[in-house]
Design a protein around this motif. Structure first.
Motif, PDB file in Angstrom:
ATOM      1  N   TYR A 169      15.876  99.641  -0.408  1.00 50.80           N
ATOM      2  CA  TYR A 169      15.236 100.947  -0.471  1.00 50.80           C
ATOM      3  C   TYR A 169      14.629 101.168  -1.853  1.00 50.80           C
ATOM      4  O   TYR A 169      15.186 100.759  -2.870  1.00 50.80           O
ATOM      5  CB  TYR A 169      16.236 102.060  -0.157  1.00 50.80           C
ATOM      6  CG  TYR A 169      16.681 102.068   1.283  1.00 50.80           C
ATOM      7  CD1 TYR A 169      15.994 102.809   2.243  1.00 50.80           C
ATOM      8  CD2 TYR A 169      17.780 101.323   1.690  1.00 50.80           C
ATOM      9  CE1 TYR A 169      16.395 102.815   3.567  1.00 50.80           C
ATOM     10  CE2 TYR A 169      18.194 101.322   3.011  1.00 50.80           C
ATOM     11  CZ  TYR A 169      17.487 102.073   3.951  1.00 50.80           C
ATOM     12  OH  TYR A 169      17.888 102.070   5.259  1.00 50.80           O
ATOM     13  N   LYS A 170      13.499 101.817  -1.862  1.00 53.46           N
ATOM     14  CA  LYS A 170      12.806 102.155  -3.095  1.00 53.46           C
ATOM     15  C   LYS A 170      12.958 103.651  -3.347  1.00 53.46           C
ATOM     16  O   LYS A 170      12.592 104.477  -2.506  1.00 53.46           O
ATOM     17  CB  LYS A 170      11.319 101.790  -2.983  1.00 53.46           C
ATOM     18  CG  LYS A 170      10.474 102.220  -4.180  1.00 53.46           C
ATOM     19  CD  LYS A 170      10.752 101.376  -5.390  1.00 53.46           C
ATOM     20  CE  LYS A 170       9.782 101.718  -6.504  1.00 53.46           C
ATOM     21  NZ  LYS A 170      10.027 100.924  -7.731  1.00 53.46           N
ATOM     22  N   ASP A 171      13.501 103.995  -4.501  1.00 53.20           N
ATOM     23  CA  ASP A 171      13.668 105.394  -4.870  1.00 53.20           C
ATOM     24  C   ASP A 171      12.340 105.942  -5.389  1.00 53.20           C
ATOM     25  O   ASP A 171      11.829 105.498  -6.408  1.00 53.20           O
ATOM     26  CB  ASP A 171      14.757 105.529  -5.941  1.00 53.20           C
ATOM     27  CG  ASP A 171      14.932 106.974  -6.401  1.00 53.20           C
ATOM     28  OD1 ASP A 171      14.483 107.885  -5.680  1.00 53.20           O
ATOM     29  OD2 ASP A 171      15.509 107.186  -7.486  1.00 53.20           O
ATOM     30  N   MET A 172      11.757 106.907  -4.679  1.00 48.84           N
ATOM     31  CA  MET A 172      10.479 107.491  -5.062  1.00 48.84           C
ATOM     32  C   MET A 172      10.619 108.980  -5.381  1.00 48.84           C
ATOM     33  O   MET A 172       9.669 109.747  -5.283  1.00 48.84           O
ATOM     34  CB  MET A 172       9.443 107.278  -3.947  1.00 48.84           C
ATOM     35  CG  MET A 172       9.229 105.815  -3.599  1.00 48.84           C
ATOM     36  SD  MET A 172       7.790 105.524  -2.543  1.00 48.84           S
ATOM     37  CE  MET A 172       6.467 105.815  -3.715  1.00 48.84           C
ATOM     38  N   SER A 173      11.827 109.377  -5.783  1.00 52.77           N
ATOM     39  CA  SER A 173      12.040 110.763  -6.188  1.00 52.77           C
ATOM     40  C   SER A 173      11.444 111.003  -7.574  1.00 52.77           C
ATOM     41  O   SER A 173      11.029 110.070  -8.261  1.00 52.77           O
ATOM     42  CB  SER A 173      13.534 111.085  -6.196  1.00 52.77           C
ATOM     43  OG  SER A 173      14.221 110.246  -7.111  1.00 52.77           O
TER      44      SER A 173
END
Length: 542
Positions: free
Chosen positions: A503-507
């Protein structure tokens, strides 16, 4: 025949002097030519994203903005251009968060509220959002009725009724879960109205003697006029009319069709009929779609806000400042009703007519966009099963009814009061509507995207240099993968494809979160200060 283009300055020697296959044609170009081609492809790709930003920018140049800009220009000439610019910066920042939320989650702000918030809080926010939609719609109705009255002599009551036309346009044209080509036609129509507004004000500026350019440029710099006397109230009114609640729902919703079209085209998403009927409620964009579209979406949004929306609002302020400032006969009575007569008497009848045409175009386009926002709100918060047309008609009916009553009872004075009341309501609701946006975009669980490793219905082959995977889909595209040994000429192994999902954190980053909180606190504090002043009986120009 295959055309192979090689770049002499960057290609390796083995590639440069490799012997082409029979039937291949080799064309050598210079690096500069290749950069021009890349720039051309980038511009052509950017052109495909034009539309959502223009629709969002409409929210920032509606009749409420006209009213505040006219009042600000007539009272302080160009000195409140700084307030206009800062308000636009805040609006642009919040809209970037909206675009990111819609792109990463595949859901608009209303849908995220329904999915992640408790039921009671979700219902409360829905009620507040509907009030904001009605208050905004009321301003569009007033603006359109005023322009029809001044241009064609249409009675105000009839003009109010005629504003249902934009609802019919949305009913016939816009289907957010439909084909992207139809959506682009709808965006093109709204863009046409926006361009007409811009042209009207570009012509209007030629009629006006604006004075030395230095005076205009100084208006974009901070001065004591922003906080002294009624300057603070006018600055707050500009902020309240610029950063409008319904634009946040709109900005998070209009970015999705291009993402969905990309995933459908490349095999990441196959919607069933049930998905289409439910407006793709369970759809979540792939990481590749986000990477492909997000930067262009944000760029188109910011370009639209800082060219079209900012130009129109500044032009309104400059026209009123150049013609009404220091004019005791007109300055105190400058509003949307009187500006037509004022421009006709101080400049020419053509100048007044062009201003009203711009008000008509912007009021009509803003009404369409507001109706679309109402659809996003009702479908997102509640997922109502009644026909969208009935929902939109009910929303517009709620906005039209008080306008008709006020026109019959109080005439122009009543409509002016309704316009002021709508802006006050929007100022009050903005902090409550924008708070969930900051929460969602800062939440790592909500803003995480699975990195796709296995693409359905596609054949994967690795390029010669081993750095890209070419996908045999409807269109062949290249996506960056992990660096592999250049000698590998086969696809990734099954163990690689079937490994645990990543998963890529895009927050938001910490810096963006801090800025978001500061912007929210500033907007909330200023808006509440204006409301308190209004409640204490102080005059708050709108």
């Amino acid at each position: 025949m295959v055309l192979e283009i090689r770049e002499t300055s960057t290609a390796s020697l083995s590639d440069m002097f490799s012997i082409p296959q029979e039937g291949d044609e080799v064309l050598t170009v210079r690096s500069g030519d290749n950069k021009v081609q890349k720039l051309f492809r980038m511009c052509r790709k950017y052109a495909r994203f034009i539309g959502p930003g223009l629709m969002v920018s409409v929210s920032y140049m509606d009749p409420g903005n006209y009213s505040t800009a006219v009042a600000a220009g007539s009272a302080h000439k160009y000195k409140l251009l700084f307030s206009m610019f800062v308000s636009n910066l805040m609006a642009g920042f919040l809209q970037c968060l909206c675009a990111r939320l819609g792109a990463v989650t595949g859901l608009d702000l209303a849908q995220n509220c329904k999915k992640h918030l408790p039921h009671g809080l979700n219902i409360t926010l829905y009620i507040l959002a509907e009030i904001a939609i009605i208050a905004t719609d009321l301003a569009e109705v007033v603006g359109t009725a005023i322009s029809l009255n001044n241009l064609f002599g249409v009675p105000l009551a009839v003009g109010v009724i005629l504003t249902v036309v934009d609802v019919l346009i949305v009913l016939m044209a816009y289907k957010p879960n439909g084909d992207l080509k139809i959506i682009r036609y709808f965006e093109l129509f709204v863009s046409f109205l926006v361009i007409c507004t811009v042209i009207c004000f570009a012509i209007e500026l030629f009629y006006v003697n604006l004075g030395p350019p230095k005076e205009i440029l100084r208006g974009f710099l901070p001065s004591d006029a922003v906080i002294k006397g009624d300057g603070l109230y006018l600055s707050l009114a500009i902020l309240g009319a610029t950063v409008m609640p319904h634009s946040l729902y709109l900005g998070s919703g209009v970015v999705q069709p291009r993402l969905r079209d990309y995933d459908i085209t490349h095999g990441y998403y196959k919607p069933e009929e049930e998905d289409v009927d439910n407006n793709h409620e369970d759809y979540k964009p792939s990481y590749e779609a986000i990477q492909e579209t997000l930067h262009y979406t944000v760029a188109e949004l910011l370009v639209s806000l800082f060219t079209i929306a900012l130009f129109v609002n500044c032009a309104i302020l400059m026209v009123s400042g150049a013609t009404l400032y220091d004019n005791d006969e007109y300055a105190d009575g400058a509003d949307l009703f009187s500006i037509y007569n004022l421009l006709c008497s101080t400049l020419s009848k053509s100048a007044g007519t062009i201003f009203m045409l711009a008000l008509l175009f912007s009021g009509q386009s803003a009404g369409i966009v507001c109706t679309l926002s109402g659809q996003i709100v009702s479908e997102g918060f509640l997922n109502w099963t009644i026909a969208p047309g009935l929902r939109r008609s009910l929303t517009r009916a709620v906005a039209i009814t008080p306008c008709l009553i006020l026109v019959i009872v109080a005439g122009r004075t009543g409509l002016s009061g309704a316009l002021i009341a709508s802006q006050v309501v929007l100022s009050l609701l903005l902090p409550f509507v924008s708070a969930p946006l900051l929460y969602f975009t800062a939440n790592k669980n909500i803003m995480s995207v699975e990195i796709t490793k296995d693409i359905p219905n596609t054949r994967q082959t690795v390029s010669r240099r081993g750095k890209y995977t070419k996908l045999s889909t409807v269109e062949e595209e290249e996506f960056p993968l992990q660096d592999m040994d250049s000698s590998e000429d086969t696809a990734p192994s099954n163990s690689q494809v079937e490994s645990a999902p990543e998963y890529k954190d895009m927050s938001n980053s910490k810096l963006v979160n801090v800025l978001a909180v500061l912007v929210w606190l500033l907007i909330s504090g200023l808006n509440f200060f204006m409301l308190i002043s209004f409640a204490q009986g102080q005059e708050v120009p709108m």
